[in-house]
Design a protein around this motif. Structure first.
Motif, PDB file in Angstrom:
ATOM      1  N   GLU A 180      -3.082  10.155  12.170  1.00 17.00           N
ATOM      2  CA  GLU A 180      -4.198  10.191  11.221  1.00 17.00           C
ATOM      3  C   GLU A 180      -3.930   9.262  10.034  1.00 17.00           C
ATOM      4  OE1 GLU A 180      -7.780  11.135   9.587  1.00 17.00           O
ATOM      5  OE2 GLU A 180      -7.108  11.976  11.497  1.00 17.00           O
ATOM      6  N   GLN A 181      -2.713   9.286   9.525  1.00 17.90           N
ATOM      7  CA  GLN A 181      -2.378   8.487   8.347  1.00 17.90           C
ATOM      8  C   GLN A 181      -2.218   6.998   8.674  1.00 17.90           C
ATOM      9  OE1 GLN A 181       1.049  10.919   7.264  1.00 17.90           O
ATOM     10  NE2 GLN A 181      -0.038  11.712   5.480  1.00 17.90           N
ATOM     11  N   LYS A 182      -1.538   6.685   9.776  1.00 14.67           N
ATOM     12  CA  LYS A 182      -1.310   5.277  10.118  1.00 14.67           C
ATOM     13  C   LYS A 182      -2.598   4.580  10.539  1.00 14.67           C
ATOM     14  CE  LYS A 182       3.571   5.732  11.283  1.00 14.67           C
ATOM     15  NZ  LYS A 182       4.618   5.636  12.339  1.00 14.67           N
ATOM     16  N   LEU A 183      -3.447   5.275  11.281  1.00 15.96           N
ATOM     17  CA  LEU A 183      -4.742   4.686  11.616  1.00 15.96           C
ATOM     18  C   LEU A 183      -5.581   4.503  10.359  1.00 15.96           C
ATOM     19  CD1 LEU A 183      -5.824   6.468  14.935  1.00 15.96           C
ATOM     20  CD2 LEU A 183      -4.745   4.239  14.637  1.00 15.96           C
ATOM     21  N   GLY A 184      -5.432   5.437   9.419  1.00 15.53           N
ATOM     22  CA  GLY A 184      -6.144   5.305   8.153  1.00 15.53           C
ATOM     23  C   GLY A 184      -5.737   4.052   7.397  1.00 15.53           C
ATOM     24  N   LEU A 185      -4.436   3.762   7.397  1.00 20.93           N
ATOM     25  CA  LEU A 185      -3.952   2.588   6.687  1.00 20.93           C
ATOM     26  C   LEU A 185      -4.450   1.293   7.321  1.00 20.93           C
ATOM     27  CD1 LEU A 185      -2.236   1.383   4.442  1.00 20.93           C
ATOM     28  CD2 LEU A 185      -0.239   1.555   5.959  1.00 20.93           C
ATOM     29  N   THR A 186      -4.415   1.218   8.657  1.00 17.41           N
ATOM     30  CA  THR A 186      -4.900   0.006   9.319  1.00 17.41           C
ATOM     31  C   THR A 186      -6.416  -0.115   9.186  1.00 17.41           C
ATOM     32  OG1 THR A 186      -4.951   1.199  11.447  1.00 17.41           O
ATOM     33  CG2 THR A 186      -3.004  -0.130  10.972  1.00 17.41           C
ATOM     34  N   PHE A 187      -7.126   1.014   9.200  1.00 21.16           N
ATOM     35  CA  PHE A 187      -8.578   0.986   9.032  1.00 21.16           C
ATOM     36  C   PHE A 187      -8.926   0.569   7.603  1.00 21.16           C
ATOM     37  CE2 PHE A 187     -12.836   3.288   9.320  1.00 21.16           C
ATOM     38  CZ  PHE A 187     -13.373   2.348  10.183  1.00 21.16           C
ATOM     39  N   TYR A 188      -8.129   1.025   6.641  1.00 19.82           N
ATOM     40  CA  TYR A 188      -8.321   0.626   5.238  1.00 19.82           C
ATOM     41  C   TYR A 188      -8.213  -0.888   5.106  1.00 19.82           C
ATOM     42  CZ  TYR A 188      -6.751  -0.380   0.464  1.00 19.82           C
ATOM     43  OH  TYR A 188      -6.591  -0.940  -0.780  1.00 19.82           O
ATOM     44  N   ARG A 189      -7.198  -1.473   5.722  1.00 24.64           N
ATOM     45  CA  ARG A 189      -7.016  -2.919   5.656  1.00 24.64           C
ATOM     46  C   ARG A 189      -8.176  -3.651   6.326  1.00 24.64           C
ATOM     47  NH1 ARG A 189      -0.718  -2.431   7.541  1.00 24.64           N
ATOM     48  NH2 ARG A 189       0.180  -1.941   5.489  1.00 24.64           N
ATOM     49  N   LEU A 190      -8.644  -3.111   7.450  1.00 21.51           N
ATOM     50  CA  LEU A 190      -9.761  -3.730   8.148  1.00 21.51           C
ATOM     51  C   LEU A 190     -11.028  -3.696   7.297  1.00 21.51           C
ATOM     52  CD1 LEU A 190     -11.092  -4.950  10.684  1.00 21.51           C
ATOM     53  CD2 LEU A 190     -11.467  -2.599  11.491  1.00 21.51           C
ATOM     54  N   LEU A 191     -11.342  -2.533   6.736  1.00 25.17           N
ATOM     55  CA  LEU A 191     -12.552  -2.418   5.917  1.00 25.17           C
ATOM     56  C   LEU A 191     -12.487  -3.357   4.719  1.00 25.17           C
ATOM     57  CD1 LEU A 191     -13.218   1.447   5.912  1.00 25.17           C
ATOM     58  CD2 LEU A 191     -14.208  -0.303   7.394  1.00 25.17           C
ATOM     59  N   GLY A 192     -11.308  -3.472   4.117  1.00 22.66           N
ATOM     60  CA  GLY A 192     -11.156  -4.382   3.001  1.00 22.66           C
ATOM     61  C   GLY A 192     -11.391  -5.825   3.405  1.00 22.66           C
ATOM     62  N   SER A 193     -10.880  -6.205   4.581  1.00 25.14           N
ATOM     63  CA  SER A 193     -11.054  -7.589   5.043  1.00 25.14           C
ATOM     64  C   SER A 193     -12.495  -7.879   5.426  1.00 25.14           C
ATOM     65  CB  SER A 193     -10.138  -7.854   6.246  1.00 25.14           C
ATOM     66  OG  SER A 193     -10.550  -7.110   7.382  1.00 25.14           O
ATOM     67  N   LEU A 194     -13.270  -6.823   5.709  1.00 26.44           N
ATOM     68  CA  LEU A 194     -14.682  -6.994   6.047  1.00 26.44           C
ATOM     69  C   LEU A 194     -15.580  -6.959   4.812  1.00 26.44           C
ATOM     70  CD1 LEU A 194     -14.889  -4.749   9.258  1.00 26.44           C
ATOM     71  CD2 LEU A 194     -14.698  -7.244   9.132  1.00 26.44           C
ATOM     72  N   GLY A 195     -14.966  -6.845   3.649  1.00 25.42           N
ATOM     73  CA  GLY A 195     -15.721  -6.896   2.406  1.00 25.42           C
ATOM     74  C   GLY A 195     -16.370  -5.590   2.006  1.00 25.42           C
ATOM     75  N   ILE A 196     -15.905  -4.481   2.549  1.00 22.46           N
ATOM     76  CA  ILE A 196     -16.457  -3.174   2.185  1.00 22.46           C
ATOM     77  C   ILE A 196     -15.737  -2.678   0.935  1.00 22.46           C
ATOM     78  CG2 ILE A 196     -16.745  -0.774   2.905  1.00 22.46           C
ATOM     79  CD1 ILE A 196     -16.965  -1.774   5.759  1.00 22.46           C
ATOM     80  N   GLY A 197     -16.490  -2.444  -0.125  1.00 24.48           N
ATOM     81  CA  GLY A 197     -15.896  -2.005  -1.376  1.00 24.48           C
ATOM     82  C   GLY A 197     -15.301  -0.609  -1.265  1.00 24.48           C
ATOM     83  N   LEU A 198     -14.035  -0.471  -1.667  1.00 26.07           N
ATOM     84  CA  LEU A 198     -13.339   0.804  -1.594  1.00 26.07           C
ATOM     85  C   LEU A 198     -12.687   1.115  -2.932  1.00 26.07           C
ATOM     86  CD1 LEU A 198     -11.527   0.278   1.834  1.00 26.07           C
ATOM     87  CD2 LEU A 198     -13.473   1.797   1.417  1.00 26.07           C
ATOM     88  N   PRO A 199     -12.621   2.378  -3.313  1.00 27.90           N
ATOM     89  CA  PRO A 199     -11.937   2.732  -4.559  1.00 27.90           C
ATOM     90  C   PRO A 199     -10.425   2.550  -4.421  1.00 27.90           C
ATOM     91  CG  PRO A 199     -12.558   4.714  -3.357  1.00 27.90           C
ATOM     92  CD  PRO A 199     -13.187   3.557  -2.629  1.00 27.90           C
ATOM     93  N   VAL A 200      -9.730   2.510  -5.533  1.00 28.74           N
ATOM     94  CA  VAL A 200      -8.279   2.326  -5.519  1.00 28.74           C
ATOM     95  C   VAL A 200      -7.593   3.410  -4.682  1.00 28.74           C
ATOM     96  CG1 VAL A 200      -6.216   2.290  -6.965  1.00 28.74           C
ATOM     97  CG2 VAL A 200      -8.320   1.205  -7.770  1.00 28.74           C
ATOM     98  N   GLN A 201      -8.103   4.636  -4.737  1.00 33.54           N
ATOM     99  CA  GLN A 201      -7.484   5.759  -4.028  1.00 33.54           C
ATOM    100  C   GLN A 201      -7.583   5.629  -2.516  1.00 33.54           C
ATOM    101  OE1 GLN A 201      -9.793   5.821  -6.436  1.00 33.54           O
ATOM    102  NE2 GLN A 201      -9.743   7.724  -7.633  1.00 33.54           N
ATOM    103  N   ALA A 202      -8.446   4.751  -2.033  1.00 34.59           N
ATOM    104  CA  ALA A 202      -8.728   4.675  -0.597  1.00 34.59           C
ATOM    105  C   ALA A 202      -7.502   4.298   0.223  1.00 34.59           C
ATOM    106  CB  ALA A 202      -9.857   3.683  -0.328  1.00 34.59           C
ATOM    107  N   ARG A 203      -6.531   3.647  -0.374  1.00 37.61           N
ATOM    108  CA  ARG A 203      -5.320   3.280   0.362  1.00 37.61           C
ATOM    109  C   ARG A 203      -4.590   4.524   0.891  1.00 37.61           C
ATOM    110  NH1 ARG A 203      -2.049  -1.070   1.100  1.00 37.61           N
ATOM    111  NH2 ARG A 203       0.167  -0.622   1.461  1.00 37.61           N
ATOM    112  N   GLU A 204      -4.776   5.660   0.226  1.00 37.68           N
ATOM    113  CA  GLU A 204      -4.122   6.903   0.633  1.00 37.68           C
ATOM    114  C   GLU A 204      -4.990   7.741   1.568  1.00 37.68           C
ATOM    115  OE1 GLU A 204      -1.025   7.219  -0.281  1.00 37.68           O
ATOM    116  OE2 GLU A 204      -1.204   5.384  -1.474  1.00 37.68           O
ATOM    117  N   PHE A 205      -6.190   7.271   1.869  1.00 36.37           N
ATOM    118  CA  PHE A 205      -7.091   8.065   2.696  1.00 36.37           C
ATOM    119  C   PHE A 205      -6.792   7.858   4.178  1.00 36.37           C
ATOM    120  CE2 PHE A 205     -10.532   7.936  -0.831  1.00 36.37           C
ATOM    121  CZ  PHE A 205      -9.872   8.969  -1.485  1.00 36.37           C
ATOM    122  N   SER A 206      -7.049   8.882   4.955  1.00 38.71           N
ATOM    123  CA  SER A 206      -6.740   8.844   6.384  1.00 38.71           C
ATOM    124  C   SER A 206      -7.942   8.341   7.194  1.00 38.71           C
ATOM    125  CB  SER A 206      -6.304  10.228   6.857  1.00 38.71           C
ATOM    126  OG  SER A 206      -7.394  11.132   6.818  1.00 38.71           O
TER     127      SER A 206
END
Length: 220
Positions: free
Chosen positions: A98-124
């Motif tokens: 859950e956590q590792k997929l969250g981290l890779t998904f976070y990076r993907l969403l960021g690279s796609l230009g989806i705005g995320l809050p600072v806390q999102a790096r810790e989200f699953s």
């Protein structure tokens, strides 16, 4: 659902999505090792209660609440429901997935230009999946359908490698479980806060045993 929302939904469920979900079997590999799953029929018997109890009583109710929280930009609620989610991932393997997929998904969403809050790096993963659905204008039923289909397709793909299961048998399992997905969504969206959770001892034990399985294809 408009065409762009549908295309976004297909994108989020694509096996080619570069987050690494294909690397996990969620205990299925151990179930195969112990002979619990060795055929099309036994695979269906293994997956059906996970869908109707685990997914329908945990993932879908939480997906609904996370979706609503993201719509309202209520990060306190997002963080609260993530804590509930992680507390219900019963083994180290399931928690780390859950956590590792969250981290890779976070990076993907960021690279796609989806705005995320600072806390999102810790989200699953489930938490950010809800965010992606809100961003792309996918309604909650579409969001739940996509989540369950991606889970089911990944499990069947894992079975093809470990049972091994033929492609035709795999498709039969997918088709047979489509009505069960609809039932799981209807049930999950109606679950009250105090009833969120799951208890599937054999599923948890298989996942825990997989962490020390001598020979395996999938990650722990």
């Amino acid at each position: 659902m408009n065409t762009q929302a549908l295309l976004s939904l297909l994108h989020l469920t694509s096996p080619s999505l570069p987050i690494g979900a294909f690397a996990y079997s969620q205990g299925l590999e151990s179930a195969v090792e112990m002979g619990w799953v060795n055929s099309e029929e036994s695979l269906h018997e293994w997956l059906s209660p996970i869908l109707s109890h685990a997914q329908a009583n945990l993932d879908i109710p939480l997906l609904k609440r996370l979706y609503t929280a993201w719509q309202a930009d209520d990060l306190a609620q997002v963080q609260y429901w993530q804590q509930v989610l992680l507390a219900n991932r019963e083994t180290r393997e399931l928690l780390q997935e859950e956590q590792k997929l969250g981290l890779t998904f976070y990076r993907l969403l960021g690279s796609l230009g989806i705005g995320l809050p600072v806390q999102a790096r810790e989200f699953s993963y489930l938490v950010l999946f809800a965010k992606a659905c809100v961003h792309y204008g996918i309604d909650i039923h579409g969001c739940c359908s996509a989540w369950l289909w991606a889970w089911l397709e990944n499990q069947v793909a894992a079975a093809c490698k470990t049972v091994p299961l033929g492609q035709t048998s795999a498709q039969k399992v997918l088709l047979a479980m489509m009505p069960e997905i609809e039932q799981a969504i209807e049930h999950g969206l109606a679950v009250h806060d105090e009833n969120i959770g799951m208890t599937l001892p054999a599923f948890a034990m298989a996942s825990a045993w997989h962490e020390t399985q001598y020979s395996r294809l999938f990650r722990s």
